[in-house]
Enzyme design. Structure first.
Site, short mmCIF file in Angstrom:
data_model
loop_
_atom_site.label_atom_id
_atom_site.label_comp_id
_atom_site.label_asym_id
_atom_site.label_seq_id
_atom_site.Cartn_x
_atom_site.Cartn_y
_atom_site.Cartn_z
N CYS A 1 33.22 25.73 17.50
CA CYS A 1 32.68 27.01 17.95
C CYS A 1 31.84 27.65 16.84
O CYS A 1 32.34 28.46 16.05
CB CYS A 1 33.79 27.96 18.40
SG CYS A 1 33.17 29.46 19.16
N THR B 1 43.68 43.57 38.23
CA THR B 1 42.96 43.28 39.47
C THR B 1 42.24 44.52 39.95
O THR B 1 42.67 45.66 39.68
CB THR B 1 43.91 42.77 40.56
OG1 THR B 1 43.14 42.41 41.72
CG2 THR B 1 44.94 43.82 40.95
N TYR B 2 41.13 44.31 40.64
CA TYR B 2 40.41 45.38 41.32
C TYR B 2 40.48 45.16 42.83
O TYR B 2 39.80 45.85 43.59
CB TYR B 2 38.95 45.41 40.86
CG TYR B 2 38.80 45.45 39.36
CD1 TYR B 2 39.01 46.63 38.64
CD2 TYR B 2 38.49 44.29 38.65
CE1 TYR B 2 38.90 46.66 37.26
CE2 TYR B 2 38.37 44.31 37.27
CZ TYR B 2 38.58 45.49 36.58
OH TYR B 2 38.46 45.51 35.21
N ASN B 3 41.28 44.15 43.25
CA ASN B 3 41.42 43.79 44.67
C ASN B 3 40.08 43.48 45.32
O ASN B 3 39.81 43.85 46.46
CB ASN B 3 42.15 44.90 45.43
CG ASN B 3 43.58 45.07 44.96
OD1 ASN B 3 44.32 44.09 44.84
ND2 ASN B 3 43.96 46.30 44.66
N THR B 4 39.22 42.81 44.56
CA THR B 4 37.93 42.39 45.08
C THR B 4 37.68 40.94 44.71
O THR B 4 38.18 40.45 43.69
CB THR B 4 36.77 43.24 44.51
OG1 THR B 4 36.73 43.08 43.08
CG2 THR B 4 36.94 44.71 44.84
N THR C 1 44.46 39.33 45.06
CA THR C 1 44.07 38.20 44.21
C THR C 1 45.23 37.66 43.37
O THR C 1 45.04 36.75 42.58
CB THR C 1 42.94 38.61 43.24
OG1 THR C 1 43.41 39.66 42.37
CG2 THR C 1 41.72 39.09 44.01
N GLU D 1 33.83 38.89 37.14
CA GLU D 1 35.00 38.15 37.61
C GLU D 1 35.12 36.81 36.88
O GLU D 1 36.22 36.33 36.60
CB GLU D 1 34.91 37.95 39.11
CG GLU D 1 35.07 39.26 39.88
CD GLU D 1 34.69 39.16 41.35
OE1 GLU D 1 35.28 39.91 42.15
OE2 GLU D 1 33.80 38.38 41.69
#
Length: 599
Positions: free
Chosen positions: A214, A491-494, A503, A569
């Site tokens: 890296c 989570t953003y539930n999307t 999710t 995401e």
């Protein structure tokens, strides 16, 4: 030189620029410490949220730089000018304080009018995988949204701490809740209380990041090591010059990175006794640093991070390569280029592989808007539902009643390498900046695990690892525990453009899949979820991030379009992989440490 008003003295390093008087600014560059230490002193007065104090330092720096630029016949003045220009360029682009960005931008413009060669950024996005318009802006206007405002405050904290908002931090800005605990953990690990001196911590991090070639992390860490007063011979000669105590870590570093299930109590015993031995407290801090930087290497390469502006190949004077003229970076430039003078190896991304989208100034929303390719995918194939959201719905409708034999079969299938497109990393070139630290560079992850090497009923973070780290590094144990939880639960539930999606099964499948390929089996988890929710291309991508990140390229990242995932995401997925891998490495090492302590 010129008269500068008296400022605060730094008790550790002496006077810093804007904090000195009567030529002490020049003396910062003339002492016997390295040029990197001098650079740290020169800008340290900017590490404050107090605008008045920053302005005093800005006045001093600008005056000093313009005087150096005017003295074109003075070799020393020209050396100092060229030494500090890349850092001024970088701060003008990554400082969250608008007054600093504006002053340094105007300074660079004035220097251009005096025919002073001024560098430009070699990349226009912190990631070669993500257009700059879709990255969280470091200087956003307040009130955009609570998440953006939280990210801005965290960027300020990072700058005050490190005089830098790194590309890594900027991408984590998509998810401020995670970034908050990440910064706290990193501050403690690398600068807070602990038995190891700061420069040794940084060098251990260099050794760890090198295992995955890296170059992004190694180049930044080398600068930090020298700023912290580290021995430059350790940087020039790598493993040939490192002291015996650090050389003794090579084996555990190699095993933790690639085959942690092979670590035994004998490996630990060899480090804790004899010549150049480690105390248990020192070793505890060292292994947390090692595991962290192995995982961060995967995250950095998985997100396609471009070189920081003030590091080699992060800026250009009209082209990439030998045109870099910062004398303090010459040490690193020669090690990053091959005999043809071009960037070699996989640690850095060529600008030809990067997006060339000009920055737009602000992030529109978090999560970001989908790219045109994702929008087309959603509209033409899924009628407002992503492939992942469909899989999640199907999973929630299925029965979990399985026999023990079926569960064993699901676990075996989850770690199967059938159809996974990975190749031996020995085929990947090794950047010279990295190779000097590597021992046994061809040693790598091997898919030889037919059965679990560790079961959660035998050893887990919750029941065993946390308690052991708490004994010797208590504050770190608490922060690590919080960081694991946030990474796994955030989570953003999307999913893409679909809202109201649970999710949790998907996040859980990623976590347990990564740990399963490291040989860890969770007894209370049904691995049928892994095989149902993670497609072969998706498994290939996250396994590569966790095991062979040096092989990643933009096409790997773009393969996630199949699931309709936004950039934010995808970054979220990468830090789930980061934390799952980090925890797995720690579990094997801590288990062997515990066994050694019982003997």
């Amino acid at each position: 030189m010129m008269e500068l008003e008296q400022f605060r003295l730094d008790g550790r390093f002496g006077p810093s620029v804007g904090e000195a008087s009567n030529g002490d600014v020049e003396s910062c560059c003339e002492d016997d410490t390295s040029d990197f230490v001098s650079q740290g002193l020169f800008f340290s007065g900017l590490k404050t949220k107090d605008r008045a104090k920053r302005n005093k330092t800005l006045d001093a720096i600008c005056t000093c730089m313009e005087e150096w630029a005017s003295n074109k016949e003075d070799a020393k003045a020209q050396k100092y000018l060229k030494m500090h220009l890349p850092i001024i360029l970088r701060i003008s682009t990554d400082c969250p304080f608008s007054d600093v960005c504006e002053r340094f931008t105007k300074l660079l413009e004035r220097l251009k009018t005096k025919n002073t060669p001024v560098p430009s950024p070699a990349h226009d996005s912190p990631s070669s995988f993500i257009p700059s318009r879709d990255v969280v802006s470091i200087c956003s206007a307040p009130g955009r949204s609570p998440m953006v405002d939280q990210a801005m405050h965290l960027f300020e904290d990072a700058f005050v701490s490190d005089l830098r908002v790194s590309h890594l931090i900027q991408l984590m800005g998509y998810h401020p809740e995670y970034l908050d605990v990440f910064l706290k953990t990193h501050q403690l690990l690398m600068k807070g209380d602990g038995p190891l001196p700061v420069n040794m911590r940084i060098y251990i991090a260099i050794m760890a990041a090198s295992r995955h070639r890296c170059g992004y992390l190694v180049s930044v860490l080398e600068m930090e090591f020298l700023i912290a007063g580290g021995n430059k011979d350790w940087i020039i000669n790598g493993k040939e010059q490192m002291p015996g105590k650090l050389r003794n870590l090579q084996t555990i570093n190699r095993l933790m990175a690639h085959q942690p299930w092979t670590i035994t109590r004998d490996h630990i015993k060899d480090l804790l006794i004899g010549h150049d031995s480690w105390s248990i407290a020192e070793f505890s801090q060292a292994i947390v640093i090692i595991a962290t930087y192995h995982a961060l290497a995967g995250f950095s390469l998985g997100c396609g991070l471009t070189p920081e502006v003030d590091t080699p190949f992060g800026h250009t004077y009209g082209g990439i390569g030998r045109n870099l003229s910062n004398p303090a970076l010459c040490l690193l430039v020669d090690q990053l280029t091959d005999s043809e003078g071009s960037v070699s190896g996989s640690g850095f991304v060529s600008p030809s592989d990067s997006y060339s989208t000009p920055p737009s100034g602000y992030l529109n929303e978090i999560p970001t808007l989908a790219t045109k390719r994702v929008e087309h995918f959603l509209q033409s194939n899924h009628e407002e539902e992503t492939k992942l959201s469909v899989l999640l719905k199907q999973q929630s409708d299925s029965s979990d009643e399985e026999t023990a034999e079926q569960r064993d079969a699901y676990y075996a299938e989850s770690i199967s390498t059938a159809n996974l497109d990975t190749k031996a990393p020995a085929q990947v070139p090794i950047p010279p900046v990295v190779s000097k630290y590597l021992d046994e560079p061809n040693f790598t992850h091997e898919d030889t695990l037919s059965l679990a090497k560790m079961r959660s009923s035998e050893y887990s973070w919750e029941d065993h690892g946390f308690a052991l780290v708490s004994r010797f590094y208590s504050e770190a144990a608490t922060l690590l525990d919080e960081k694991f939880d946030i990474a796994a639960d955030l989570t953003y539930n999307t999913v893409g453009g679909k809202k109201g999606v649970d999710t949790e099964p998907f996040r859980r499948a990623i976590w347990y899949y990564i740990q399963s390929i490291k040989g860890i089996r969770r007894d209370d988890y049904n691995y049928k979820e892994v095989n149902k929710l993670l497609t072969i291309p998706f498994k290939t991508y996250i396994k590569t991030v966790a095991c062979f990140p040096e092989q990643l390229h933009r096409q790997s990242f773009e393969s996630l379009v199949e699931l309709g995932l936004h950039y934010s995401e995808r970054v979220h997925i990468n830090f789930i992989v980061l934390e799952a891998r980090l925890q797995a490495e720690l579990l094997y090492t801590l288990k062997s440490l515990m066994e050694n302590m019982k003997v």
